[in-house]
Design an enzyme around this catalytic site. Structure first.
Site, PDB file in Angstrom:
ATOM      1  N   ARG A 232       0.739  -1.135  -0.065  1.00  0.00           N
ATOM      2  CA  ARG A 232       0.008   0.004  -0.229  1.00  0.00           C
ATOM      3  C   ARG A 232       0.724   1.408  -0.019  1.00  0.00           C
ATOM      4  O   ARG A 232       1.878   1.229   0.504  1.00  0.00           O
ATOM      5  CB  ARG A 232      -0.908   0.096   1.309  1.00  0.00           C
ATOM      6  CG  ARG A 232      -1.947  -1.009   1.332  1.00  0.00           C
ATOM      7  CD  ARG A 232      -3.087  -0.541   0.323  1.00  0.00           C
ATOM      8  NE  ARG A 232      -4.304  -1.577   0.388  1.00  0.00           N
ATOM      9  CZ  ARG A 232      -4.481  -2.670  -0.571  1.00  0.00           C
ATOM     10  NH1 ARG A 232      -3.702  -2.681  -1.421  1.00  0.00           N
ATOM     11  NH2 ARG A 232      -5.471  -3.212  -0.174  1.00  0.00           N
ATOM     12  N   GLU A 261      -3.687   7.698  -4.380  1.00  0.00           N
ATOM     13  CA  GLU A 261      -4.247   7.248  -5.790  1.00  0.00           C
ATOM     14  C   GLU A 261      -5.447   7.786  -6.242  1.00  0.00           C
ATOM     15  O   GLU A 261      -6.329   7.949  -5.142  1.00  0.00           O
ATOM     16  CB  GLU A 261      -4.457   5.445  -5.610  1.00  0.00           C
ATOM     17  CG  GLU A 261      -2.837   4.901  -5.395  1.00  0.00           C
ATOM     18  CD  GLU A 261      -3.259   3.396  -4.968  1.00  0.00           C
ATOM     19  OE1 GLU A 261      -4.203   2.629  -5.264  1.00  0.00           O
ATOM     20  OE2 GLU A 261      -2.200   2.788  -4.702  1.00  0.00           O
ATOM     21  N   HIS A 279      -1.580   0.495  -9.535  1.00  0.00           N
ATOM     22  CA  HIS A 279      -2.392  -0.737  -8.724  1.00  0.00           C
ATOM     23  C   HIS A 279      -3.037  -1.462  -9.603  1.00  0.00           C
ATOM     24  O   HIS A 279      -4.261  -1.639  -9.426  1.00  0.00           O
ATOM     25  CB  HIS A 279      -3.389   0.263  -7.633  1.00  0.00           C
ATOM     26  CG  HIS A 279      -3.693  -0.448  -6.744  1.00  0.00           C
ATOM     27  ND1 HIS A 279      -3.833   0.219  -5.429  1.00  0.00           N
ATOM     28  CD2 HIS A 279      -3.598  -1.945  -6.431  1.00  0.00           C
ATOM     29  CE1 HIS A 279      -4.116  -0.809  -4.375  1.00  0.00           C
ATOM     30  NE2 HIS A 279      -3.785  -2.204  -4.953  1.00  0.00           N
TER      31      HIS A 279
END
Ligand code: 8YV
Length: 313
Positions: A232, A261, A279
């Site tokens: 993460r 993000e 991602h």
């Protein structure tokens, strides 16, 4: 039978939407206009929430939904779910472990190769026509580099196995030493970073692991070291990462996740020693469909009063 309201937080898979819709009353949160009172209108019919790595179930959402019984996450990571609140309210939680392990581990190796062999930069070199004016410069060998892994769970172990096939010595940090592996254990991330050519973040995000890769760790990894993050964004101190790369205190980075993000620090855009991905660790058709099937099986099991397939806790 009264229809069961399932609230989906954001678009994640049209296959999943279809599968939920066949069985439940699917409510798409993202389609509701802001301030339309959508949650208020549906608060008494929503019995399940389906979230993912970007939108889960925080305390505020849970408090708004008095009939909520289950949060079924389209992710292995649980950091967007208030687990304490769920426990307090007796709300069940499920996630999607195992089915995505191989894809995420494959991508971690892909990032290592991409950064060391400058694959993306080489691709841009060919596309821009620069090859016609000369060969691309030499890069760095991957085989045999020492790989340090933060978090030796399912994904960390799958990365280790793959890196072993490249003759990489494997080292790791985790809260406790594992008795079933021969990889070298380090009790601190700084010590692990000091002894690694490539440092991979593969642990879950929690208060303990937030910014586990800080300036000290990056300096220990050093000007030839490469950081890979498939965990993460908040695992890494992002401003410090940008500074370390800019100042040449860190050799490179392969990043699939970011602090905020889909916003990525633009200072990274021009760096050839950095590979940036949106991602996509679990982002294959096969895996996303398997994740969707797990989300649905958990919902179906719960509402049929049967044991959950992949319960958390
Ligand atoms: C997904 C993830 O990108 O499983 C996780 O924790 O981060 C990813 O698999 C995401 O949840 C899909 O929307």
């Amino acid at each position: 039978m009264e229809s069961i309201g399932v609230l989906m937080m954001c678009p994640m898979s049209s296959y999943l939407e279809n599968e939920i819709q066949k069985r439940f009353d699917l409510l798409r949160f993202w389609t509701a206009p802001e301030n339309s009172g959508f949650l208020e209108t549906h608060r008494n019919s929503i019995r399940a929430v389906v979230g993912n790595a970007s939108a889960g179930a925080d305390a505020r959402l849970i408090d708004t939904l008095p009939k909520l019984e289950i949060v079924s996450s389209f992710s292995v990571g649980l950091d967007k779910i208030d687990l304490g609140k769920c426990k307090e309210r007796g709300i069940r939680v499920t996630n999607t472990p195992d089915v995505l392990t191989e894809d995420v581990a494959d991508l971690a190796i892909g990032l290592m190769l991409s950064v060391l062999r400058r694959l993306c930069e080489c691709d841009r070199y060919v596309r821009s026509g620069k090859w016609k004016s000369g060969n691309y410069k030499l890069t760095t060998k991957f085989t045999g580099k020492s790989v340090g892994i933060i978090g030796l769970g399912r994904i960390g172990t799958a990365i280790a196995k793959r890196a072993e096939a490249f003759s990489c010595p494997i080292k790791y940090y985790s809260r406790t030493k594992k008795s079933d592996v021969t990889y070298k254990y380090y009790p601190t991330v700084v010590e692990l970073a000091r002894e690694s050519d490539i440092l991979v973040v593969a642990c879950p995000l929690s208060e303990e692991t937030r910014r586990i890769v800080n300036r000290e760790v990056m300096d220990a990894l050093g000007p030839k070291g490469v950081l890979i993050n498939i965990g993460r964004g908040p695992h890494v101190d992002e401003p410090e990462l940008v500074a370390a790369l800019k100042e040449g205190r860190l050799g490179g980075a392969g990043l699939d996740v970011f602090e905020n993000e889909p916003y990525v620090p633009e200072e990274l855009f021009g760096m050839e020693n950095v590979v940036l991905l949106p991602h996509v660790g679990s982002g294959t058709v096969e895996t996303r469909n398997a994740m969707a099937d797990l989300v649905v099986s958990n919902l179906v099991a719960h509402f049929a009063g049967e044991p959950l397939v992949t319960p958390v806790g």
